[in-house]
Structure formats: C-alpha cells, structure tokens
Design a protein around this motif. Structure first.
Motif, mmCIF file in Angstrom:
data_model
loop_
_atom_site.group_PDB
_atom_site.id
_atom_site.type_symbol
_atom_site.label_atom_id
_atom_site.label_comp_id
_atom_site.label_asym_id
_atom_site.label_seq_id
_atom_site.Cartn_x
_atom_site.Cartn_y
_atom_site.Cartn_z
ATOM 1 N N ASP A 196 21.495 53.078 -71.763
ATOM 2 C CA ASP A 196 22.806 52.902 -71.125
ATOM 3 C C ASP A 196 23.124 54.074 -70.198
ATOM 4 O O ASP A 196 23.641 53.893 -69.071
ATOM 5 C CB ASP A 196 23.886 52.766 -72.206
ATOM 6 N N LYS A 197 22.804 55.274 -70.648
ATOM 7 C CA LYS A 197 23.086 56.451 -69.809
ATOM 8 C C LYS A 197 22.223 56.440 -68.542
ATOM 9 O O LYS A 197 22.696 56.780 -67.442
ATOM 10 C CB LYS A 197 22.818 57.728 -70.597
ATOM 11 N N ILE A 198 20.941 56.081 -68.656
ATOM 12 C CA ILE A 198 20.045 56.056 -67.508
ATOM 13 C C ILE A 198 20.513 55.014 -66.488
ATOM 14 O O ILE A 198 20.480 55.248 -65.267
ATOM 15 C CB ILE A 198 18.604 55.789 -67.970
ATOM 16 N N ASN A 199 20.913 53.874 -66.961
ATOM 17 C CA ASN A 199 21.379 52.833 -66.041
ATOM 18 C C ASN A 199 22.610 53.294 -65.225
ATOM 19 O O ASN A 199 22.768 52.934 -64.059
ATOM 20 C CB ASN A 199 21.710 51.568 -66.824
ATOM 21 N N ARG A 200 23.418 54.098 -65.848
ATOM 22 C CA ARG A 200 24.613 54.575 -65.134
ATOM 23 C C ARG A 200 24.279 55.703 -64.149
ATOM 24 O O ARG A 200 25.026 55.975 -63.214
ATOM 25 C CB ARG A 200 25.663 55.077 -66.148
ATOM 26 N N ALA A 201 23.117 56.371 -64.385
ATOM 27 C CA ALA A 201 22.777 57.541 -63.570
ATOM 28 C C ALA A 201 21.863 57.239 -62.394
ATOM 29 O O ALA A 201 21.483 58.151 -61.650
ATOM 30 C CB ALA A 201 22.154 58.604 -64.464
#
Length: 832
Positions: A196-201
C-alpha cells in the motif's frame, strides 16, 4: 517367536527363578502384588532392553533390592530353532547376548535379526494390552479409532503418526489461517502494508514509466516461465512415478509373459479327485481289514477233522460207556462190601472148626450117615420146645445185631457195623443148625465103627467127631455157598477189570489211567468243546460268507471309484496318483505365478502400463526423465534471472523517487517477499510431507484392511455370542451391525462391547499377520469387566489364537484355576 522358558537372575521381587511356558496358551495366575506385571515387564525388557530410568520411567526399571544380580534370560523358538537371549545390567538397555542351538553367540545385531522391524513401542501397541488399554477405549473418538485401525493395517505406522504430529506442529509454528502471532501471518500482513505504501509513492517520471513497462514485460516473462514450470512439474512427477514403478512393471511383464495355463481341471474336479483318493484308500483299508479277519478266522478255527461227526459220535459212545462202567464200578463196590462180609462169615465158620472143611453131604449121603449113626427123630413136643426156645434167642440176636448194624451206618462207624453184621449172621447160623439137628437124636450106637470111620474117610469127616457130622452139615453147606459166591464176585471183578482195560485202550492217551469220574468229566469237557468248536465253525462260516459279501461289495465300490478317479486323471493327462500329485504341484505353481502376476498388475493402473509400454527399456525412461529435469532446471534459472531483473528495475524505480521512500519500501518489500517465499516453501514442505505420509499409510494398509476386518468380525461375533455379525468402515467412522441389522457407531456401544471390539481388532490383526509377524501375545488382566460368559468366550478365542501365536495371559481371577488349562500359580510359588 515363542517364549519357551524364562530365567530371572534378579528383576523386581523375583530372583533366581525359572518359569516354563506352554507353546500355545499359557495362563499365569496370581493375586494383586503377586508379581504378574513384573514378569510381563521382564519378558518385554529382555527382548527390547531395560528402560533408562529417567522421567516417567524412574520406577519402571525393577532393580531388585535383595540381590545385586539384575536381568535374566529367555529361551525362545524362532522358525523352528532355539535361541537363548540373555540381558544383564549395562548401558543403552543392558548388555545382551544371543546363543543359538549350535553354541554360536552374537549380540545386539543378532537380536535385531530375530526381532526384525519390531521394537518396544510397536510390540506394546500391537501384541500386548491390558485393562488400562481397554478402559481407555471408551474415550477414543472417530479419528482415534481410524488411526488405531491404520496402526493395525500398516506395521510401524505409529512412528509415522508421530512424524505427522511433529510436522503439523512445525507447520503450525509458521502459519495458521486465523492466527496473528505466527511468523508467516505477520509477514503477510506486513507485506500488504508495504504494498500500500509503495503504490502511494510511485512517481510519474518517464523513466519510471519505461521501467514499469520493462517490469511488466519481465513479469510476463516470469509468469510464462512459472506457467511452463507448473506444467512441467506434473510431467516430472509422472516420470518419477514411472521410474519407481519400472521394477514392478518389469516383474509383472516377466510373470505375465511366462505365465502358462496349466488348469485342465476345475477346483471342483480337483476336490472330487482328492475325495475319490481318500475314499479309495478307505476302501483299500476296509478290504485289508476284512482279509486280515479272514486270515485270523482260518488261523483260529478248529480243525474240522478233530470235531467231525464221527469223532463226536465216538466221544458220545465213550461217554455212555464211561457211565455204564461207573454204574458197574458202583455195583462192584457193593459186591466187594458183600464179599467182605461173606469172607468174614467164611472165616468165622473155618475158625469155629479149626480144620479144613470138607464138601457138604447130599441128601442120600446124609440119610446113609443117619442110618450108620442110628439117629432117632426127636419127639414133636421136644422139637417144639426146642424151636420155641431157640426162636426167642434167635430173635434177640437178630434184632440186636440189626440195630448195631443200622447205628454203625448212621454214625459211619465200620467196627459197629461189622459187629452187628456178625451178630446177625451167627444167630442165623445157630438157628439153622438147631433146626437141622433137632429132628433126630441118637438112640444108640448100633452101627459098625469101621463103617462110620470109612464113611468119614470117604467124605473128609475123619477130623471131626462123628456125632457132629450131621450137625455141621449146615455150616458145610454155608461154607460151600460162600466159597461159590466169593468165586463169582472174583470172576465179576476180573470181567469188570478186563472191560475197564479195553475201555482205557479206546480212550485218548491223555485220558488213560484216570478215574472213571475224571474220564467222564474230561469226556464231558471234550464233548462240550467239540460242540462249541462246531458252533464256532458254523459262526466262522457264516462270518466268512458275510465278509465275502462285503468284500464283493467293496470291490465293486472300489472299481467304480477307481474308474471315476481315472476319468478325472485322463482329463488332466495323468495315469496314477503320483503323476496326479506332481500335476497338483505344477498347477499350484502356475496358480502362484498367476497370483504374483495379478499382484504386480494390481499395483499398476492401466494408464501406468500404457505409459511404461512406451519405453523400450529403463535407460530410455531415465533419459526422458533427465531431459525433463534439465528443462525444469532451465525454467527455474530463467525465473531466477527474471526475478533478479525485476528486482533491479524496482530498485531503479525506487531511486527515481525524490525522497527515497519508495526505494526503501520496495527493498523492504522485496526482502520480505523473499522471506515469505522461503516460509511458504517450508510450510508447503511440511503439508506435502503430511499428505504423502497419509497416502503412503493408506496405501500400505488398504490391502490388509479387508482381511483384518473380516477376521475381527468373526472374533467379535464369537465374543458377543453372535449378537453382532459385521464390522464396516465408512466415511463416518467404524460401524457395527447387530444381528437384527441395526447399525451402531463405535461411540454408541457400551464399554464392555467396545472393549470386545477393540480385542477383536487386535486379535484379528495378530491372526492375519501371523505368517509375517509372529510374536507372543501378552495380556495383563485384560478382562476384569467381563462376566463369566464373556470371559469363557474370551478364553475359547485365546485358545484359537494360540494355535498360531503363543498367548501369555496374566490374571488375578482365581476362578481360572477351575478350568482345564495349564496354569502357573504365582501364589503357590510364593509359598515355596
């Protein structure tokens, strides 16, 4: 294996004690604390080693307190050979030695050869049980019953069950579907958060897009490689499976090709031929019995000439002649007694005159003598007086003598009888003389003396006074009569002796010189024997006729059966019993070969046979397997390189992020993905291992389940008095069918019935496996909850089991001593 003898040097309360066991059922009785469990533990310890005494085994070593010796020996019989197994105090279960009947010694390795794959835990779970095991039966659930059956079906499955439990615990320590604290659960949760964090970054740089496009291409390539790998794995597994089955396929192919059809006779025809052989042998035996009986009859039968009709008539004639001679003998005895009396009377007359007596005078001679003596007759009155006086005296003499004679006869006194007879005889003679001389009386002597003397010389009277010549004529007459009578008696006796001599000559030599009574008795015996012999001959003749009829009937039956047997032999192409026996051997070998072929064929499916038939030999199969493995290795290498390319692209993508957070997150996620992949691989290894073990156990026990269940159903019916007739294995668990066809799950049974089912399954396994795994069955007071009827059924079943497996049954029930079985009484040993 059978335990024949146990010697305890020192073990618990027992020391220096021998126990001899029966080859079949051995019952050991003893009340509580008598040492039954000690003996049972000793038997198991000698075979499998002493426990180490740590933990729960702290008090299970049975180290004796009254002696320093610890251990003992067992004399066992294995495959018909005796071995002495001796175990003493030592490390790792004790120091063991094995000595065979030839005196050769070995150690632990020799014992392992005798025990095979059997160990303590497997032995106690299959061949030994007690009341504690039966009490725990009521607490078993469906899965535990299924596991218990699996243990019975596959020898050694208890170890595999422990391994399954171990793998399941290790898999559970990695991951549980609903768990949160387990490593794989936490890593998956963290992986989702990082994603989830990677997708947002993600940024929108062109390079980032290009990298994403390359990343997509690499992923597609990775997916295709993984798909190819997935598709190739079943092929590899199939080839590996075919590799494992190649030896079975090879054996099946050889046996199938060399199998010949040798069954020209059906099983029913073979059974009929064997029955005809038995009946034929029985008819031969009966014929021999009858023929032997004929020989005995001929040997025992009396000679017909010895007891012919003529010989029997001769015996009858001799018997009648003996009776006549006996009567003659009695007459002779009576004559002899009379002659004795006459002889006495004659001696009395001769004694009275003291001179030899002449012959009596005739009437003319007496008249002449009367004229010479000039004798006048007495007057009638004198004569009457004389006669009257003499008659009274004579009467007294005669009566007295007769009374003495009768008394002598009654008291058997010969002397008194003789006196009475002499008195009567003397009185009669006196009376006679008086009457003869009383008619005349001399008047005067007018005759010439010379004439009288000449008359006396002429008639032999010169030695007597002339006046007595007329008076003594009665005595002379009586003397002549007595002499004549004695001569007649003598002649009769001589005639009788002559007849007796002739009769003796006519007798058989063995009967000569015997008394007539003995001869008569012997002749009676011979006549009776002759009659009996004739009866025996007649009976033997009738029996021989009956035997002849029976032999004729047996010969007909034998000929009929022999022809039937030869007709069956002709179908098999044999001519006699020996050829038929060889035919059965060949037929059995062909059937065994067919069974072996079928057994190998059952391990191969039709698909397996078709697949294996596509390879000329094992090398061709191995080459195909090697190529497939190489392809899988290449795919794995491609996947690895593609994953590395993907990781590099991801790293470069991360570096394009201004704050560097995406790079760190991607690295963390990549590391986490690698960790998860390894954890999943490990978890899958455990799960696949569990599935493989379960399938292997199911396969190992599937061929034994039906036989064990059928045998257990028979034992269960026996133990329940045929109240339950069937045991079924279903998806819902174990079910039993009652006599009225009502079905019950094991959990629905009473404690006693469940115990009986448990025992039936145990003993069913022992019976089925006795030809492969044969060890003594040890039962420690296992039937406490059974009533007398169930206990008697159980003992009957144990006697049946003991025909193949030795059974050693320990019990504290003293009623066992009332049964007709061999018992070792520990209480009696303790008193000794």
């Amino acid at each position: 294996m059978k335990i024949k003898k146990a010697h305890i040097d020192g073990f618990g309360k027992w020391h220096d004690r021998d126990f001899v066991f029966s080859d079949n059922l051995q019952i050991i009785y003893g009340p509580n604390e008598a040492g039954k469990t000690t003996i049972m533990t000793f038997l198991v310890s000698i075979l499998f080693g002493f426990v180490d005494g740590r933990g729960k085994n702290r008090f299970a070593q049975y180290i004796p307190k009254t002696t320093s010796s610890y251990g003992g020996s067992l004399l066992v019989e294995v495959n018909g050979h005796d071995y002495l197994i001796k175990r003493q105090r030592g490390r790792n279960g004790g120091k063991v030695s094995v000595t065979d009947s030839q005196g050769r010694q070995g150690g632990e390795q020799e014992l392992k050869k005798l025990l095979g794959t059997m160990n303590r835990s497997l032995y106690q779970s299959l061949f030994s049980f007690g009341q504690r095991d039966l009490t725990a039966v009521d607490e078993l659930n469906r899965d535990e019953w299924q596991q218990h059956l699996q243990q019975l079906g596959a020898v050694g499955s208890a170890q595999w069950d422990q391994l399954i439990s171990q793998y399941q615990k290790q898999a559970d320590h990695l991951y549980k579907p609903r768990g949160r604290k387990w490593p794989l659960n936490q890593d998956l949760h963290q992986y989702a958060a990082l994603t989830d964090k990677i997708n947002r970054a993600h940024s929108k740089f062109q390079r980032y897009q290009d990298l994403q496009a390359n990343l997509k291409i690499c992923r597609e390539k990775l997916r295709q490689a993984q798909t190819d790998l997935t598709n190739q794995k079943p092929i590899l597994q199939k080839l590996e499976h075919l590799q494992q089955l190649w030896s079975v396929y090879h054996e099946w192919q050889n046996s199938h090709q060399t199998r010949t059809i040798a069954d020209y006779l059906t099983d029913q025809q073979v059974t009929t031929a064997q029955e005809l052989q038995v009946r034929e042998k029985e008819l031969r035996r009966q014929q021999q019995v009858y023929q032997q009986r004929l020989v005995r009859i001929d040997h025992q039968s009396p000679q017909t000439t010895t007891h012919s009709s003529q010989s029997m008539q001769e015996l009858q004639r001799l018997k009648e002649r003996a009776v006549e001679l006996q009567a003659e003998e009695a007459l002779r005895h009576r004559q002899q007694r009379q002659a004795n009396q006459w002889q006495q009377e004659l001696m009395a007359i001769k004694t009275h005159y003291h001179h030899p007596l002449p012959a009596p005078l005739t009437a003319q001679e007496k008249a002449k003598l009367t004229r010479l003596l000039n004798v006048q007759p007495l007057s009638r009155a004198d004569t009457s007086r004389s006669r009257g006086g003499l008659s009274r005296a004579a009467m007294v003499g005669i009566v007295g003598g007769f009374v003495l004679f009768i008394i002598g006869l009654l008291v058997n006194a010969t002397f008194i009888t003789a006196i009475g007879a002499i008195a009567v005889f003397t009185t009669v003679i006196s009376l006679y003389y008086q009457r003869q001389g009383g008619h005349f009386a001399p008047t005067s002597v007018t005759a010439d003396s010379q004439a009288i003397m000449a008359f006396g010389q002429k008639y032999g009277l010169q030695d007597f006074p002339p006046d007595q010549w007329l008076l003594m004529q009665g005595d002379l007459q009586r003397n002549a009569e007595l002499a004549a009578q004695l001569q007649t008696v003598k002649q009769d006796q001589q005639r009788y002796e002559h007849q007796l001599a002739i009769f003796n000559q006519q007798l058989p030599p063995a009967l000569q010189n015997l008394t007539l009574a003995a001869v008569k008795a012997k002749l009676d015996d011979l006549f009776e024997q002759g009659q009996q012999a004739r009866q025996d001959i007649q009976a033997n003749t009738r029996e021989k006729a009956t035997i002849a009829n029976n032999l004729a009937r047996l010969n007909q039956d034998y000929s009929k059966i022999h022809q039937q047997k030869l007709a069956i032999y002709q179908q098999a192409g044999v001519h006699d019993d020996s050829q038929f026996t060889q035919y059965l051997v060949n037929r059995s070998a062909a059937q065994s070969q067919a069974l072996a072929s079928d057994a190998y064929g059952q391990q191969l499916t039709e698909e397996d046979r078709q697949a294996l038939a596509g390879y000329t030999n094992r090398d061709e199969l191995m080459m195909t397997l090697s190529k497939t493995r190489h392809q899988l290795d290449q795919l794995t290498l491609t996947i690895s390189h593609t994953q590395e390319k993907i990781q590099k692209d991801k790293i470069e993508i991360d570096s394009l992020v201004e704050d560097g957070t995406l790079s760190n997150l991607e690295q963390q996620r990549a590391n986490l993905a690698t960790k998860i992949w390894h954890e999943v691989q490990e978890w899958l290894r455990y799960q696949l291992a569990i599935q493989w073990i379960n399938k292997a156990l199911a396969g190992a026990s599937s061929d034994r389940y039906p036989t064990i269940i059928r045998q257990a159903a028979q034992y269960f019916a026996l133990l329940t008095g045929h109240r339950y007739s069937q045991i079924d294995l279903t998806a819902d668990g174990i079910k039993v069918v009652r006599r009225d066809q009502e079905v019950f799950l094991v959990e629905e049974l009473s404690q006693g019935t469940a115990e009986q089912l448990y025992i039936a399954l145990r003993l069913g396994f022992v019976t089925v496996m006795s030809d492969q795994v044969n060890f003594p069955v040890i039962i420690d007071d296992g039937f406490v909850n059974f009533d007398n009827v169930r206990r008697q059924r159980m003992l009957t079943l144990l006697e049946t089991i003991a025909e193949k497996n030795q059974v050693i049954y320990f019990t504290a029930d003293d009623r066992i001593k009332d049964l007709d079985v061999k018992i070792i009484d520990l209480q009696a040993l303790k008193r000794e």
